[in-house]
Design an enzyme around this catalytic site. Structure first.
Site, short mmCIF file in Angstrom:
data_model
loop_
_atom_site.label_atom_id
_atom_site.label_comp_id
_atom_site.label_asym_id
_atom_site.label_seq_id
_atom_site.Cartn_x
_atom_site.Cartn_y
_atom_site.Cartn_z
N LYS A 169 -107.95 6.81 68.47
CA LYS A 169 -109.08 7.01 69.38
C LYS A 169 -108.93 8.32 70.13
CE LYS A 169 -110.36 2.19 70.25
NZ LYS A 169 -110.56 1.15 71.29
N ARG B 287 -102.81 -6.79 64.27
CA ARG B 287 -102.30 -5.77 65.20
C ARG B 287 -101.68 -6.44 66.41
NH1 ARG B 287 -103.26 -0.42 67.14
NH2 ARG B 287 -103.96 -0.27 69.31
N HIS C 216 -101.95 3.41 72.44
CA HIS C 216 -102.64 3.13 73.70
C HIS C 216 -102.48 4.30 74.65
CE1 HIS C 216 -102.36 -1.51 73.09
NE2 HIS C 216 -103.44 -1.01 72.54
N HIS D 286 -107.54 -7.09 63.83
CA HIS D 286 -107.03 -6.91 65.18
C HIS D 286 -106.02 -8.00 65.52
CE1 HIS D 286 -106.99 -5.12 69.13
NE2 HIS D 286 -107.13 -6.32 69.67
N ARG E 15 -105.07 0.12 63.81
CA ARG E 15 -106.42 -0.44 63.84
C ARG E 15 -107.00 -0.40 62.44
NH1 ARG E 15 -105.90 3.22 68.16
NH2 ARG E 15 -106.04 2.26 70.24
N TYR F 5 -99.98 -7.73 75.58
CA TYR F 5 -99.23 -8.34 74.49
C TYR F 5 -97.96 -9.04 74.98
CZ TYR F 5 -102.25 -5.54 71.54
OH TYR F 5 -103.34 -4.99 70.94
#
Length: 351
Positions: free
Chosen positions: A227, A300, A323, A297, A203, A332
């Site tokens: 995250k 990514r 994730h 993004h 990110r 994706y």
């Protein structure tokens, strides 16, 4: 401070004192206990202040009077003023998170938002570059000599855009650099930024948050803090290694200043590169290369798509992207149908 943040603060100050204290305690809980990013905390607090302001306007004088009717009325009002489905989904999530916390803290008799439904967010998939387009974007800094300013305004904290210098959109063909000339450190930085974003799929906030000590050049991996404070190791390739070597030996020393500390990517004034500036850099090079509009993004997304099309395991891509749920990674797979068809034709006896 933006007008929106000023407005939120004004509404926050107008709330009854117990509600203001609940908002502040909830924000502290998100930051310290849940380890949420500053961006997430701001978004949830903004949503909560909006919700409590709506509750007060409906006649609630105490937090204990908050109920499902008020919550649904708040979301309905948001919808009537044109809030997007993604915004409504996030606001419902903020309300549920607050309700569960307030119940545990004894501020609510029950978890009133537990039954609150939210619209399924319609996920807009960013542009996916073809492999040749991605290669053209990676080479864009090499075709540029002088960046042009994209923002002559006053820099934000950490945003090192300087009028007339650095952090900008490439405009002129570079050609061969004169013998003995020093390469432009900003262009070396830009090349590394693009290689990291596409080569690792990190990110933009993760890339800008990297320190020099997060890079293991011997193993060619970067240690990324994602995250929720989750840390992961992400490999990078030979082109990124070349860009890193050039940046660390010729680029970063030229921009480094006392304020640089350990930051890997620096702005033109020596501070840590700001994500907002980095987004302008990516968009500028994409435009200069004649490519569709590209965001970090989008890079990514392109990296993940190309990995899957190349045969990478979905779980491995999930780990690389950081994730927490495989469902996030599955978005994706939408462009990998041709690869699946080829595998089907090759392997299935009834193909």
């Amino acid at each position: 401070m933006t007008d929106r943040r000023r407005g939120t603060r004004a509404v926050h100050e107008a709330l009854p004192a117990p509600m203001r204290e609940a908002v502040d305690d909830f924000a502290d809980h998100l930051a310290r206990v849940r380890n949420r990013s500053a961006h997430t905390v701001r978004a949830y607090v903004t949503d909560l202040v909006s919700l409590l302001d709506h509750a007060v306007r409906m006649g609630c004088t105490d937090l204990s009077e908050l109920d499902l009717t008020v919550l649904r009325s708040w979301l309905a009002k948001q919808r009537t003023v044109g809030a997007a489905r993604t915004s409504l989904a996030r606001r419902a999530a903020a309300a549920r998170t607050f309700s569960a916390w307030a119940h545990r803290a004894g501020l609510l008799a029950g978890d009133v938002a537990a039954p609150l439904a939210s619209p399924r967010a319609h996920r807009e998939l960013p542009t996916v570059l073809r492999a040749d387009q991605a290669a053209a974007l990676m080479d864009a800094p090499d075709r540029s000599r002088t960046p042009a300013p994209t923002d002559a305004g006053r820099p934000r904290d950490g945003d090192d855009t300087r009028p007339g210098k650095g952090d900008a959109t490439p405009t002129r063909d570079r050609g061969d650099a004169p013998p003995g000339s020093e390469p432009d450190p900003v262009l070396l930085r830009d090349r590394l930024l693009l290689e990291l974003l596409y080569g690792t799929g990190v990110r933009i906030s993760e890339a800008c948050g990297l320190d020099v000590t997060d890079v293991d050049q011997g193993r060619r991996v970067v240690r990324v803090l994602g995250k929720g404070g989750r840390e992961r190791a992400v490999p990078y390739g030979v082109p990124a290694q070349r860009a890193l070597d050039a940046w660390l030996t010729q680029g970063r020393p030229a921009l480094a200043a006392p304020r640089s500390d350990r930051a890997l990517l620096l702005g033109a004034r020596g501070g840590r590169l700001n994500p907002t500036t980095a987004r302008r850099i990516v968009a500028g090079y994409a435009e200069a290369a004649g490519l569709p509009r590209v965001t970090p993004h989008g890079l990514r997304h392109s990296a993940a798509t190309h990995l899957l099309e190349g045969g990478a395991d979905l779980r491995a891509v999930q780990e690389l992207l950081g994730h927490s749920s495989l469902a996030s990674t599955q978005i994706y797979t939408h462009v990998s149908v041709e690869r699946l068809r080829a595998a089907y034709r090759q392997a299935h006896p009834r193909a």
